[in-house]
Design a protein around this motif. Structure first.
Motif, PDB file in Angstrom:
ATOM      1  N   SER A  72       0.814  -1.216   0.000  1.00 47.77           N
ATOM      2  CA  SER A  72       0.000   0.000   0.000  1.00 47.77           C
ATOM      3  C   SER A  72       0.847   1.266   0.000  1.00 47.77           C
ATOM      4  CB  SER A  72      -0.936   0.000   1.221  1.00 47.77           C
ATOM      5  OG  SER A  72      -1.807  -1.103   1.190  1.00 47.77           O
ATOM      6  N   ILE A  73       1.818   1.343   0.906  1.00 45.92           N
ATOM      7  CA  ILE A  73       2.627   2.557   1.002  1.00 45.92           C
ATOM      8  C   ILE A  73       3.574   2.677  -0.185  1.00 45.92           C
ATOM      9  CG2 ILE A  73       4.425   3.707   2.345  1.00 45.92           C
ATOM     10  CD1 ILE A  73       3.104   2.650   4.877  1.00 45.92           C
ATOM     11  N   GLY A  74       4.233   1.591  -0.556  1.00 48.33           N
ATOM     12  CA  GLY A  74       5.161   1.624  -1.682  1.00 48.33           C
ATOM     13  C   GLY A  74       4.474   2.020  -2.974  1.00 48.33           C
ATOM     14  N   PHE A  75       3.265   1.497  -3.194  1.00 51.88           N
ATOM     15  CA  PHE A  75       2.517   1.834  -4.410  1.00 51.88           C
ATOM     16  C   PHE A  75       2.125   3.309  -4.412  1.00 51.88           C
ATOM     17  CE2 PHE A  75      -1.663   2.334  -6.504  1.00 51.88           C
ATOM     18  CZ  PHE A  75      -1.265   2.084  -7.812  1.00 51.88           C
ATOM     19  N   ALA A  76       1.709   3.816  -3.252  1.00 52.52           N
ATOM     20  CA  ALA A  76       1.334   5.231  -3.164  1.00 52.52           C
ATOM     21  C   ALA A  76       2.531   6.124  -3.479  1.00 52.52           C
ATOM     22  CB  ALA A  76       0.787   5.545  -1.776  1.00 52.52           C
ATOM     23  N   ILE A  77       3.708   5.742  -2.989  1.00 49.77           N
ATOM     24  CA  ILE A  77       4.923   6.522  -3.278  1.00 49.77           C
ATOM     25  C   ILE A  77       5.261   6.454  -4.756  1.00 49.77           C
ATOM     26  CG2 ILE A  77       7.406   6.673  -2.858  1.00 49.77           C
ATOM     27  CD1 ILE A  77       6.849   5.717   0.017  1.00 49.77           C
ATOM     28  N   ALA A  78       5.148   5.260  -5.350  1.00 50.10           N
ATOM     29  CA  ALA A  78       5.459   5.093  -6.767  1.00 50.10           C
ATOM     30  C   ALA A  78       4.565   5.971  -7.643  1.00 50.10           C
ATOM     31  CB  ALA A  78       5.323   3.621  -7.163  1.00 50.10           C
ATOM     32  N   THR A  79       3.259   5.959  -7.377  1.00 48.25           N
ATOM     33  CA  THR A  79       2.348   6.758  -8.197  1.00 48.25           C
ATOM     34  C   THR A  79       2.533   8.253  -7.957  1.00 48.25           C
ATOM     35  OG1 THR A  79       0.596   6.415  -6.531  1.00 48.25           O
ATOM     36  CG2 THR A  79       0.615   4.939  -8.430  1.00 48.25           C
ATOM     37  N   ARG A  80       2.856   8.629  -6.724  1.00 50.06           N
ATOM     38  CA  ARG A  80       3.103  10.055  -6.445  1.00 50.06           C
ATOM     39  C   ARG A  80       4.334  10.532  -7.204  1.00 50.06           C
ATOM     40  NH1 ARG A  80       2.029  14.191  -2.718  1.00 50.06           N
ATOM     41  NH2 ARG A  80       3.284  15.962  -3.414  1.00 50.06           N
ATOM     42  N   PHE A  81       5.392   9.734  -7.200  1.00 54.17           N
ATOM     43  CA  PHE A  81       6.606  10.124  -7.917  1.00 54.17           C
ATOM     44  C   PHE A  81       6.345  10.202  -9.422  1.00 54.17           C
ATOM     45  CE2 PHE A  81      10.167   8.829  -4.704  1.00 54.17           C
ATOM     46  CZ  PHE A  81       9.625   9.711  -3.781  1.00 54.17           C
ATOM     47  N   ALA A  82       5.504   9.285  -9.934  1.00 53.96           N
ATOM     48  CA  ALA A  82       5.158   9.331 -11.357  1.00 53.96           C
ATOM     49  C   ALA A  82       4.409  10.620 -11.675  1.00 53.96           C
ATOM     50  CB  ALA A  82       4.317   8.117 -11.732  1.00 53.96           C
ATOM     51  N   ARG A  83       3.506  11.032 -10.773  1.00 48.14           N
ATOM     52  CA  ARG A  83       2.781  12.294 -10.975  1.00 48.14           C
ATOM     53  C   ARG A  83       3.729  13.486 -10.946  1.00 48.14           C
ATOM     54  NH1 ARG A  83      -1.075   9.898  -7.207  1.00 48.14           N
ATOM     55  NH2 ARG A  83      -2.888   9.134  -8.368  1.00 48.14           N
ATOM     56  N   GLU A  84       4.824  13.342 -10.197  1.00 50.83           N
ATOM     57  CA  GLU A  84       5.818  14.413 -10.105  1.00 50.83           C
ATOM     58  C   GLU A  84       6.750  14.423 -11.313  1.00 50.83           C
ATOM     59  OE1 GLU A  84       6.296  16.727  -7.767  1.00 50.83           O
ATOM     60  OE2 GLU A  84       5.065  16.092  -6.079  1.00 50.83           O
ATOM     61  N   GLY A  85       6.554  13.467 -12.234  1.00 48.29           N
ATOM     62  CA  GLY A  85       7.344  13.455 -13.457  1.00 48.29           C
ATOM     63  C   GLY A  85       8.517  12.504 -13.480  1.00 48.29           C
ATOM     64  N   ALA A  86       8.731  11.746 -12.399  1.00 54.25           N
ATOM     65  CA  ALA A  86       9.867  10.830 -12.338  1.00 54.25           C
ATOM     66  C   ALA A  86       9.596   9.552 -13.125  1.00 54.25           C
ATOM     67  CB  ALA A  86      10.174  10.472 -10.885  1.00 54.25           C
ATOM     68  N   SER A  87      10.664   8.916 -13.584  1.00 50.51           N
ATOM     69  CA  SER A  87      10.585   7.545 -14.069  1.00 50.51           C
ATOM     70  C   SER A  87      10.744   6.633 -12.864  1.00 50.51           C
ATOM     71  CB  SER A  87      11.693   7.263 -15.086  1.00 50.51           C
ATOM     72  OG  SER A  87      11.523   8.032 -16.255  1.00 50.51           O
ATOM     73  N   VAL A  88       9.883   5.637 -12.751  1.00 52.64           N
ATOM     74  CA  VAL A  88       9.836   4.805 -11.559  1.00 52.64           C
ATOM     75  C   VAL A  88      10.268   3.379 -11.891  1.00 52.64           C
ATOM     76  CG1 VAL A  88       8.358   3.887  -9.737  1.00 52.64           C
ATOM     77  CG2 VAL A  88       7.996   6.217 -10.567  1.00 52.64           C
ATOM     78  N   VAL A  89      11.211   2.858 -11.104  1.00 49.07           N
ATOM     79  CA  VAL A  89      11.649   1.476 -11.221  1.00 49.07           C
ATOM     80  C   VAL A  89      11.086   0.716 -10.030  1.00 49.07           C
ATOM     81  CG1 VAL A  89      13.611  -0.103 -11.337  1.00 49.07           C
ATOM     82  CG2 VAL A  89      13.765   2.157 -12.413  1.00 49.07           C
ATOM     83  N   LEU A  90      10.192  -0.218 -10.293  1.00 51.56           N
ATOM     84  CA  LEU A  90       9.551  -1.007  -9.247  1.00 51.56           C
ATOM     85  C   LEU A  90      10.364  -2.282  -9.036  1.00 51.56           C
ATOM     86  CD1 LEU A  90       5.938  -0.687 -10.698  1.00 51.56           C
ATOM     87  CD2 LEU A  90       7.028   0.797  -9.006  1.00 51.56           C
ATOM     88  N   ALA A  91      10.828  -2.490  -7.803  1.00 48.11           N
ATOM     89  CA  ALA A  91      11.710  -3.622  -7.523  1.00 48.11           C
ATOM     90  C   ALA A  91      11.073  -4.555  -6.513  1.00 48.11           C
ATOM     91  CB  ALA A  91      13.059  -3.125  -6.996  1.00 48.11           C
ATOM     92  N   GLY A  92      11.120  -5.860  -6.800  1.00 44.34           N
ATOM     93  CA  GLY A  92      10.569  -6.839  -5.871  1.00 44.34           C
ATOM     94  C   GLY A  92      10.732  -8.252  -6.390  1.00 44.34           C
TER      95      GLY A  92
END
Length: 271
Positions: free
Chosen positions: A19-39
């Motif tokens: 929940s928290i990691g996904f919220a951070i990922a989508t927020r960073f995407a909204r801020e214009g960042a490229s997001v690398v999801l690791a798991g």
């Protein structure tokens, strides 16, 4: 003047399917960042990636350069066992990371005298050792880039823009019965953060931590004493994952934030 954003940055996030990691990922995407999801779970990562790709940057980012950079957003997934140093090395071979968010973690509720050895090992490995390896490998890449940009002298004032955010927990400071190992692992993240804010800070790489209190998630939805816990929180509610993401965005963008331990608990630590 436009608000600061993360346009042009690449952020690696562990625990992004939670929940928290996904919220951070989508927020960073909204801020214009490229997001690398690791798991570890490719299927879960792919599902999260699709949702991240559907997230559009905020419209206030309207300058020509920013629009061009937005079009170059390149979200990706990396199969990564955060507990293994070799997997982290594979990550930096594929990506140059500007922001690392160590959000991978598991919970525990057991009296220490009853805790199984395997459970203790798994919790320490997932919650603490994984962040140590991430900071070691990604931090080294960040430092090398900073040194190259300044003829080996480093930046020293945060101008480099690289940062690490460790997601700890309020239980690192206010433990409860049955949380001994979990609390120890999260407290370890605070020690790691403080030490590395000095060790890495000389090169302009900032290291900060977030201490969430009780946040609405799968971990808190079935707490047997949920109502009792909520009644003790001054704001009388649990936090939302998006509110933790707000804190992560602040730490990622504020270039003077170093060894910033940001508590986000609705006032729980005051009572």
């Amino acid at each position: 003047m436009l608000p600061p954003s993360l346009v042009g940055k690449t952020a690696a996030i562990t625990g992004a399917t939670g929940s928290i990691g996904f919220a951070i990922a989508t927020r960073f995407a909204r801020e214009g960042a490229s997001v690398v999801l690791a798991g570890r779970s490719v299927q879960k990562l792919q599902n999260t990636l699709k949702q991240t790709q559907d997230t559009k940057p905020w419209q206030w980012q309207t300058t020509t350069v920013q629009q061009q950079q937005q079009q170059q957003q390149n979200h990706a997934i990396v199969e990564l066992d955060t507990r293994k140093l070799s997997d982290w090395k594979g990550l930096v071979e594929k990506h140059e990371i500007d922001i690392l968010v160590n959000c991978a973690g598991i919970s525990q509720h057991s009296l220490l005298v009853r805790a199984a050895e395997a459970d203790v090992d798994e919790l320490i490995d997932t919650n603490l050792r994984s962040a140590i390896w991430g900071c070691k490998v990604v931090g080294k890449q960040m430092i090398s880039r900073s040194r190259r940009a300044t003829d080996g002298k480093g930046k020293g004032k945060g101008e480099g823009g690289c940062c690490i955010i460790n997601v700890s927990s309020l239980l690192a400071q206010r433990a409860v019965v049955g949380s001994a190992v979990y609390s120890a692992s999260k407290a370890g993240l605070l020690g790691l953060t403080t030490a590395l804010s000095q060790e890495f800070g000389h090169y302009g790489v900032r290291v900060n931590a977030i201490l969430p209190g009780y946040i609405e998630s799968g971990m808190t939805s079935d707490l047997p004493d949920r109502d009792e816990i909520m009644a003790k929180i001054p704001l009388k509610r649990f936090g939302e994952p998006d509110e933790v993401a707000d804190a992560a965005a602040f730490l990622a963008k504020n270039t003077y934030a170093n060894n910033c331990i940001l508590t986000l608990d609705g006032g729980s630590s005051a009572v």
